[in-house]
Design an enzyme around this catalytic site. Structure first.
Site, PDB file in Angstrom:
ATOM      1  N   ALA A  66       0.857  -1.178   0.000  1.00  0.00           N
ATOM      2  CA  ALA A  66       0.000   0.000   0.000  1.00  0.00           C
ATOM      3  C   ALA A  66       0.898   1.234   0.000  1.00  0.00           C
ATOM      4  CB  ALA A  66      -0.899  -0.011   1.235  1.00  0.00           C
ATOM      5  N   GLY A 110       0.639  -5.167   0.758  1.00  0.00           N
ATOM      6  CA  GLY A 110      -0.488  -5.269  -0.167  1.00  0.00           C
ATOM      7  C   GLY A 110      -0.083  -5.872  -1.508  1.00  0.00           C
ATOM      8  N   GLU A 113      -0.213  -9.523  -0.976  1.00  0.00           N
ATOM      9  CA  GLU A 113      -1.634  -9.867  -0.851  1.00  0.00           C
ATOM     10  C   GLU A 113      -2.331  -9.854  -2.206  1.00  0.00           C
ATOM     11  OE1 GLU A 113      -2.112  -6.768   2.142  1.00  0.00           O
ATOM     12  OE2 GLU A 113      -2.835  -8.282   3.548  1.00  0.00           O
ATOM     13  N   GLU A 133       4.282  -5.246   7.214  1.00  0.00           N
ATOM     14  CA  GLU A 133       3.453  -4.226   7.867  1.00  0.00           C
ATOM     15  C   GLU A 133       3.847  -3.991   9.330  1.00  0.00           C
ATOM     16  OE1 GLU A 133       2.337  -6.627   5.844  1.00  0.00           O
ATOM     17  OE2 GLU A 133       0.758  -5.826   4.544  1.00  0.00           O
TER      18      GLU A 133
HETATM   19  N1  CO8 Z   1       4.596   3.246  -0.356  1.00  0.00           N
HETATM   20  C1  CO8 Z   1       5.025   4.433  -0.839  1.00  0.00           C
HETATM   21  N2  CO8 Z   1       6.203   4.594  -1.458  1.00  0.00           N
HETATM   22  C2  CO8 Z   1       7.015   3.522  -1.553  1.00  0.00           C
HETATM   23  C3  CO8 Z   1       6.645   2.254  -1.046  1.00  0.00           C
HETATM   24  C4  CO8 Z   1       5.368   2.135  -0.429  1.00  0.00           C
HETATM   25  N3  CO8 Z   1       4.915   0.982   0.048  1.00  0.00           N
HETATM   26  N4  CO8 Z   1       7.652   1.391  -1.278  1.00  0.00           N
HETATM   27  C5  CO8 Z   1       8.601   2.074  -1.905  1.00  0.00           C
HETATM   28  N5  CO8 Z   1       8.240   3.364  -2.077  1.00  0.00           N
HETATM   29  C6  CO8 Z   1       9.002   4.449  -2.703  1.00  0.00           C
HETATM   30  C7  CO8 Z   1      10.135   4.922  -1.818  1.00  0.00           C
HETATM   31  O1  CO8 Z   1       9.653   5.834  -0.863  1.00  0.00           O
HETATM   32  C8  CO8 Z   1      11.064   5.558  -2.814  1.00  0.00           C
HETATM   33  O2  CO8 Z   1      10.545   6.828  -3.190  1.00  0.00           O
HETATM   34  P1  CO8 Z   1      11.550   8.110  -3.268  1.00  0.00           P
HETATM   35  O3  CO8 Z   1      12.499   7.776  -4.367  1.00  0.00           O
HETATM   36  O4  CO8 Z   1      10.611   9.218  -3.582  1.00  0.00           O
HETATM   37  O5  CO8 Z   1      12.209   8.213  -1.938  1.00  0.00           O
HETATM   38  C9  CO8 Z   1      10.910   4.656  -4.042  1.00  0.00           C
HETATM   39  O6  CO8 Z   1       9.663   3.958  -3.864  1.00  0.00           O
HETATM   40  C10 CO8 Z   1      12.012   3.617  -4.161  1.00  0.00           C
HETATM   41  O7  CO8 Z   1      12.079   2.904  -2.939  1.00  0.00           O
HETATM   42  P2  CO8 Z   1      13.461   2.709  -2.086  1.00  0.00           P
HETATM   43  O8  CO8 Z   1      14.360   3.854  -2.330  1.00  0.00           O
HETATM   44  O9  CO8 Z   1      13.083   2.412  -0.686  1.00  0.00           O
HETATM   45  O10 CO8 Z   1      14.035   1.413  -2.815  1.00  0.00           O
HETATM   46  P3  CO8 Z   1      14.998   0.308  -2.170  1.00  0.00           P
HETATM   47  O11 CO8 Z   1      15.421  -0.541  -3.313  1.00  0.00           O
HETATM   48  O12 CO8 Z   1      16.031   0.942  -1.316  1.00  0.00           O
HETATM   49  O13 CO8 Z   1      14.067  -0.562  -1.167  1.00  0.00           O
HETATM   50  C11 CO8 Z   1      12.049  -1.748  -0.529  1.00  0.00           C
HETATM   51  C12 CO8 Z   1      13.000  -1.317  -1.683  1.00  0.00           C
HETATM   52  C13 CO8 Z   1      12.771  -2.740   0.393  1.00  0.00           C
HETATM   53  C14 CO8 Z   1      10.848  -2.441  -1.181  1.00  0.00           C
HETATM   54  C15 CO8 Z   1      11.601  -0.525   0.270  1.00  0.00           C
HETATM   55  O14 CO8 Z   1      11.115   0.459  -0.641  1.00  0.00           O
HETATM   56  C16 CO8 Z   1      10.489  -0.782   1.263  1.00  0.00           C
HETATM   57  O15 CO8 Z   1      10.738  -1.307   2.333  1.00  0.00           O
HETATM   58  N6  CO8 Z   1       9.227  -0.375   0.940  1.00  0.00           N
HETATM   59  C17 CO8 Z   1       8.101  -0.474   1.833  1.00  0.00           C
HETATM   60  C18 CO8 Z   1       7.614  -1.927   1.936  1.00  0.00           C
HETATM   61  C19 CO8 Z   1       6.455  -2.000   2.905  1.00  0.00           C
HETATM   62  O16 CO8 Z   1       6.576  -1.763   4.097  1.00  0.00           O
HETATM   63  N7  CO8 Z   1       5.279  -2.407   2.399  1.00  0.00           N
HETATM   64  C20 CO8 Z   1       4.113  -2.605   3.197  1.00  0.00           C
HETATM   65  C21 CO8 Z   1       3.244  -1.420   3.109  1.00  0.00           C
HETATM   66  S1  CO8 Z   1       1.888  -1.532   4.227  1.00  0.00           S
HETATM   67  C22 CO8 Z   1       0.731  -2.405   3.422  1.00  0.00           C
HETATM   68  O17 CO8 Z   1       0.907  -2.826   2.317  1.00  0.00           O
HETATM   69  C23 CO8 Z   1      -0.555  -2.605   4.167  1.00  0.00           C
HETATM   70  C24 CO8 Z   1      -1.491  -3.452   3.358  1.00  0.00           C
HETATM   71  C25 CO8 Z   1      -2.896  -3.051   3.593  1.00  0.00           C
HETATM   72  C26 CO8 Z   1      -3.732  -3.476   2.412  1.00  0.00           C
HETATM   73  C27 CO8 Z   1      -3.359  -2.681   1.206  1.00  0.00           C
HETATM   74  C28 CO8 Z   1      -4.115  -3.105   0.030  1.00  0.00           C
HETATM   75  C29 CO8 Z   1      -3.585  -2.373  -1.129  1.00  0.00           C
END
Ligand code: CO8
Length: 259
Positions: A66, A110, A113, A133
């Site tokens: 998400a 997500g 999922e 999460e």
């Molecule tokens: N949301 C918003 N932006 C994101 C997300 C995200 N989930 N993941 C990555 N991005 C963005 C980063 O902020 C970054 O943006 P910017 O360049 O503007 O700073 C860009 O994408 C590239 O990401 P990274 O620089 O972090 O890339 P890395 O290669 O260093 O790392 C990772 C990749 C490991 C995937 C890292 O980005 C990460 O940990 N992302 C978050 C993963 C996460 O916690 N996901 C769970 C989210 S919560 C959720 O899904 C709840 C589900 C509820 C149901 C939803 C139904 C849709």
């Protein structure tokens, strides 16, 4: 043939390929992307020329979950009243035609999922699955605690949900989360070929097969077997069953008419 801001939809014979397309945010599932996917599925469900769907992301990320930046300030009432976007995500689980998730790179939160909502997952060798999460102060909200547990069992699901650790493609295949692993550059061709194979069958019979397998999650064994038998019997009321069995007897390929 369909134009969106956060998706690319292309036609491959009777197969539609939906590519999540927010590469700069690793395909984070924003409300706009969610709305567009629901809309695309409505169109494809009604489209007689489409018999199966492949859902994919980029080489780096299927979807990183998400959109954390979009949801971070939402209140309880914001998410409760809107039933957060997870209700919209369930559109894909109601989709009657077969869906394959072709996953490369990150499928997190997500994103994992969403992949599990598809009928099955084909993974590229660089795929990584996780429910992180807990590391951002919440829990899976689109079926992760339920579908992951059914797919890989309680022990692995519990560890992943409580620690947020990722599974690589090899572990995911061994655990039964994905049907198989292919080299990254073969992911889309392989998924399309698999979907085209499915699309070459009789569509109504395919819908029955999908409905029968899905009922295994919802029914007792006895109820499920009863339901399967009713559907099995009803295939004998179709022209395509006659065509399929006649073609076999006559040693020729069948010509299904979706009747
Ligand atoms: N949301 C918003 N932006 C994101 C997300 C995200 N989930 N993941 C990555 N991005 C963005 C980063 O902020 C970054 O943006 P910017 O360049 O503007 O700073 C860009 O994408 C590239 O990401 P990274 O620089 O972090 O890339 P890395 O290669 O260093 O790392 C990772 C990749 C490991 C995937 C890292 O980005 C990460 O940990 N992302 C978050 C993963 C996460 O916690 N996901 C769970 C989210 S919560 C959720 O899904 C709840 C589900 C509820 C149901 C939803 C139904 C849709």
């Amino acid at each position: 043939f369909m134009t969106y801001e956060n998706l690319i939809v292309t036609n491959h014979g009777k197969v539609a390929l939906i590519t999540l397309n927010r590469p700069k945010a690793l395909n984070a599932l924003s409300p706009d992307l969610t709305r567009e996917l629901g809309d695309a599925l409505d169109v494809l469900e009604a489209d007689n020329a489409t018999a199966a769907v492949v859902l994919t992301g980029s080489e780096k990320a299927f979807a990183a979950g998400a959109d954390i930046k979009a949801m971070k300030d939402w209140s309880y009432m914001d998410v409760y009243k809107s039933d957060f976007i997870t209700a919209t995500w369930e559109r894909i689980t109601k989709f009657r035609k077969p869906t394959i998730a072709a996953v490369a790179g990150y499928a997190l939160g997500g994103g994992c999922e969403l992949a599990m909502m598809c009928d099955f997952i084909i993974a590229a060798d660089n795929a990584k699955f996780g429910q992180p999460e807990i590391t951002i102060g919440t829990i899976p909200g689109a079926g992760g605690t339920q579908r992951l547990t059914r797919l890989v069992g309680k022990s692995k699901a519990m560890e992943m949900v409580l620690t947020g650790r990722m599974m690589d493609a090899t572990e995911a295949e061994r655990a039964g989360l994905v049907t198989r692993i292919v080299p990254l550059d073969e992911l889309i061709p392989d998924a399309l070929k698999t979907a085209q194979k499915i699309a070459s069958m009789s569509l109504p019979i395919t819908l029955m097969a999908k409905e029968a397998v899905n009922s295994a999650y919802e029914m007792t064994l006895n109820e499920g077997i009863h339901f399967e038998r009713r559907l099995f019997h009803s295939t004998f009321a179709t022209e395509d069953q006659k065509e399929g069995m006649n073609a076999f007897s006559e040693k020729r390929p069948p010509v299904f008419k979706d009747q």
